[in-house]
Design a protein around this motif. Structure first.
Motif, PDB file in Angstrom:
ATOM      1  N   GLU A 135       0.830  -1.202   0.000  1.00 24.50           N
ATOM      2  CA  GLU A 135       0.000   0.000   0.000  1.00 24.50           C
ATOM      3  C   GLU A 135       0.869   1.258   0.000  1.00 24.50           C
ATOM      4  O   GLU A 135       0.622   2.201  -0.747  1.00 24.50           O
ATOM      5  CB  GLU A 135      -0.906  -0.019   1.232  1.00 24.50           C
ATOM      6  N   ILE A 136       1.908   1.246   0.816  1.00 28.31           N
ATOM      7  CA  ILE A 136       2.819   2.397   0.869  1.00 28.31           C
ATOM      8  C   ILE A 136       3.596   2.525  -0.434  1.00 28.31           C
ATOM      9  O   ILE A 136       3.806   3.626  -0.948  1.00 28.31           O
ATOM     10  CB  ILE A 136       3.753   2.282   2.094  1.00 28.31           C
ATOM     11  N   LEU A 137       3.987   1.405  -1.022  1.00 30.19           N
ATOM     12  CA  LEU A 137       4.694   1.437  -2.306  1.00 30.19           C
ATOM     13  C   LEU A 137       3.793   2.015  -3.399  1.00 30.19           C
ATOM     14  O   LEU A 137       4.260   2.767  -4.259  1.00 30.19           O
ATOM     15  CB  LEU A 137       5.156   0.021  -2.681  1.00 30.19           C
ATOM     16  N   ALA A 138       2.504   1.694  -3.361  1.00 32.17           N
ATOM     17  CA  ALA A 138       1.561   2.252  -4.336  1.00 32.17           C
ATOM     18  C   ALA A 138       1.436   3.764  -4.162  1.00 32.17           C
ATOM     19  O   ALA A 138       1.358   4.513  -5.147  1.00 32.17           O
ATOM     20  CB  ALA A 138       0.199   1.587  -4.190  1.00 32.17           C
ATOM     21  N   LEU A 139       1.435   4.244  -2.921  1.00 29.70           N
ATOM     22  CA  LEU A 139       1.374   5.687  -2.683  1.00 29.70           C
ATOM     23  C   LEU A 139       2.675   6.375  -3.093  1.00 29.70           C
ATOM     24  O   LEU A 139       2.657   7.508  -3.592  1.00 29.70           O
ATOM     25  CB  LEU A 139       1.057   5.965  -1.213  1.00 29.70           C
ATOM     26  N   VAL A 140       3.791   5.685  -2.915  1.00 29.82           N
ATOM     27  CA  VAL A 140       5.070   6.224  -3.394  1.00 29.82           C
ATOM     28  C   VAL A 140       5.023   6.348  -4.914  1.00 29.82           C
ATOM     29  O   VAL A 140       5.489   7.338  -5.490  1.00 29.82           O
ATOM     30  CB  VAL A 140       6.248   5.333  -2.943  1.00 29.82           C
ATOM     31  N   ALA A 141       4.444   5.347  -5.567  1.00 25.59           N
ATOM     32  CA  ALA A 141       4.346   5.371  -7.033  1.00 25.59           C
ATOM     33  C   ALA A 141       3.463   6.514  -7.509  1.00 25.59           C
ATOM     34  O   ALA A 141       3.662   7.041  -8.606  1.00 25.59           O
ATOM     35  CB  ALA A 141       3.792   4.038  -7.539  1.00 25.59           C
ATOM     36  N   ARG A 142       2.496   6.915  -6.693  1.00 27.64           N
ATOM     37  CA  ARG A 142       1.624   8.027  -7.065  1.00 27.64           C
ATOM     38  C   ARG A 142       2.277   9.372  -6.802  1.00 27.64           C
ATOM     39  O   ARG A 142       1.715  10.413  -7.127  1.00 27.64           O
ATOM     40  CB  ARG A 142       0.305   7.925  -6.314  1.00 27.64           C
ATOM     41  N   GLY A 143       3.471   9.373  -6.205  1.00 31.04           N
ATOM     42  CA  GLY A 143       4.236  10.611  -6.038  1.00 31.04           C
ATOM     43  C   GLY A 143       4.084  11.285  -4.692  1.00 31.04           C
ATOM     44  O   GLY A 143       4.493  12.425  -4.532  1.00 31.04           O
ATOM     45  N   PHE A 144       3.511  10.605  -3.709  1.00 30.26           N
ATOM     46  CA  PHE A 144       3.342  11.204  -2.400  1.00 30.26           C
ATOM     47  C   PHE A 144       4.666  11.185  -1.638  1.00 30.26           C
ATOM     48  O   PHE A 144       5.468  10.270  -1.773  1.00 30.26           O
ATOM     49  CB  PHE A 144       2.292  10.443  -1.579  1.00 30.26           C
ATOM     50  N   SER A 145       4.858  12.195  -0.793  1.00 33.28           N
ATOM     51  CA  SER A 145       6.035  12.224   0.081  1.00 33.28           C
ATOM     52  C   SER A 145       5.750  11.375   1.310  1.00 33.28           C
ATOM     53  O   SER A 145       4.613  10.973   1.555  1.00 33.28           O
ATOM     54  CB  SER A 145       6.342  13.658   0.499  1.00 33.28           C
ATOM     55  N   ASN A 146       6.792  11.111   2.093  1.00 34.60           N
ATOM     56  CA  ASN A 146       6.615  10.321   3.315  1.00 34.60           C
ATOM     57  C   ASN A 146       5.623  10.983   4.268  1.00 34.60           C
ATOM     58  O   ASN A 146       4.798  10.320   4.882  1.00 34.60           O
ATOM     59  CB  ASN A 146       7.956  10.115   4.022  1.00 34.60           C
ATOM     60  N   ARG A 147       5.698  12.290   4.380  1.00 34.54           N
ATOM     61  CA  ARG A 147       4.793  13.021   5.271  1.00 34.54           C
ATOM     62  C   ARG A 147       3.352  12.907   4.784  1.00 34.54           C
ATOM     63  O   ARG A 147       2.435  12.699   5.582  1.00 34.54           O
ATOM     64  CB  ARG A 147       5.218  14.481   5.352  1.00 34.54           C
ATOM     65  N   GLU A 148       3.142  13.023   3.482  1.00 38.48           N
ATOM     66  CA  GLU A 148       1.781  12.907   2.937  1.00 38.48           C
ATOM     67  C   GLU A 148       1.231  11.492   3.119  1.00 38.48           C
ATOM     68  O   GLU A 148       0.050  11.310   3.435  1.00 38.48           O
ATOM     69  CB  GLU A 148       1.781  13.290   1.454  1.00 38.48           C
ATOM     70  N   ILE A 149       2.084  10.493   2.931  1.00 42.06           N
ATOM     71  CA  ILE A 149       1.656   9.103   3.126  1.00 42.06           C
ATOM     72  C   ILE A 149       1.286   8.883   4.592  1.00 42.06           C
ATOM     73  O   ILE A 149       0.251   8.269   4.895  1.00 42.06           O
ATOM     74  CB  ILE A 149       2.759   8.122   2.686  1.00 42.06           C
ATOM     75  N   ALA A 150       2.100   9.391   5.508  1.00 43.81           N
ATOM     76  CA  ALA A 150       1.827   9.239   6.936  1.00 43.81           C
ATOM     77  C   ALA A 150       0.499   9.888   7.305  1.00 43.81           C
ATOM     78  O   ALA A 150      -0.294   9.317   8.066  1.00 43.81           O
ATOM     79  CB  ALA A 150       2.963   9.845   7.752  1.00 43.81           C
ATOM     80  N   THR A 151       0.226  11.061   6.769  1.00 44.50           N
ATOM     81  CA  THR A 151      -1.026  11.750   7.050  1.00 44.50           C
ATOM     82  C   THR A 151      -2.210  10.958   6.504  1.00 44.50           C
ATOM     83  O   THR A 151      -3.238  10.833   7.165  1.00 44.50           O
ATOM     84  CB  THR A 151      -1.004  13.158   6.425  1.00 44.50           C
ATOM     85  N   GLN A 152      -2.057  10.432   5.316  1.00 48.35           N
ATOM     86  CA  GLN A 152      -3.153   9.708   4.678  1.00 48.35           C
ATOM     87  C   GLN A 152      -3.450   8.386   5.378  1.00 48.35           C
ATOM     88  O   GLN A 152      -4.604   7.980   5.476  1.00 48.35           O
ATOM     89  CB  GLN A 152      -2.819   9.455   3.208  1.00 48.35           C
TER      90      GLN A 152
END
Length: 158
Positions: free
Chosen positions: A103-120
């Motif tokens: 799931e985190i790898l998919a969000l990385v692929a969408r271009g999110f930063s670590n902070r944005e992924i953590a918030t989401q």
């Protein structure tokens, strides 16, 4: 009385004219280089504007003569391409990648930063970094772009 007012008016006018003439001569003689420089600058600016307008006018007329041709073509897409993406679960289990790491790898692929992924995902930024590091290690990638590319190659990401 009218005569005195007229005389004072004429004398005052002559004094003002004399002062203006003196000031004019002072400005012209003392600041002649600056005045000539300003005059040359104005002439060059006017010439540049005129030349720029003339050149751009010609380009506009050239562009108007170019015609565009729009080709509409129907492209058939196979029905299997329309199906929603499903990650290769066998490959995922073989590599040992958890659902959260994927799931985190998919969000990385969408271009999110670590902070944005953590918030989401409502987790800390350190948790995201840990999951990323583990996923990168399991994919054999050193950077985010390599991990995303490797995930797509292995069928884990769309």
């Amino acid at each position: 009385m009218k005569r005195h007012v007229l005389i004072f008016g004429l004398v005052g006018g002559l004094l003002i004219a004399t002062l203006q003439y003196t000031e004019y001569r002072f400005v012209i003689i003392e600041h002649s280089v600056e005045l000539y420089s300003a005059l040359v600058a104005i002439l060059f600016a006017a010439f540049g504007i005129w030349l720029g307008l003339r050149i751009t006018r010609r380009r506009v007329t050239i562009r108007e003569t170019v015609r565009e041709t729009i080709v509409v073509r129907e492209v058939l897409v196979p029905a299997e391409a329309l199906a929603p993406f499903a990650p290769d679960t066998a490959r995922q289990q073989t590599l040992g990648i958890t659902a959260r790491e994927l799931e985190i790898l998919a969000l990385v692929a969408r271009g999110f930063s670590n902070r944005e992924i953590a918030t989401q995902l409502f987790v800390s930024e350190n948790t995201v970094k840990t999951h990323c590091a583990r996923a990168f290690d399991k994919l054999g990638a050193a950077r985010r772009t390599q991990a995303v590319l490797r995930g797509k190659e292995l069928g884990l990401l769309p």
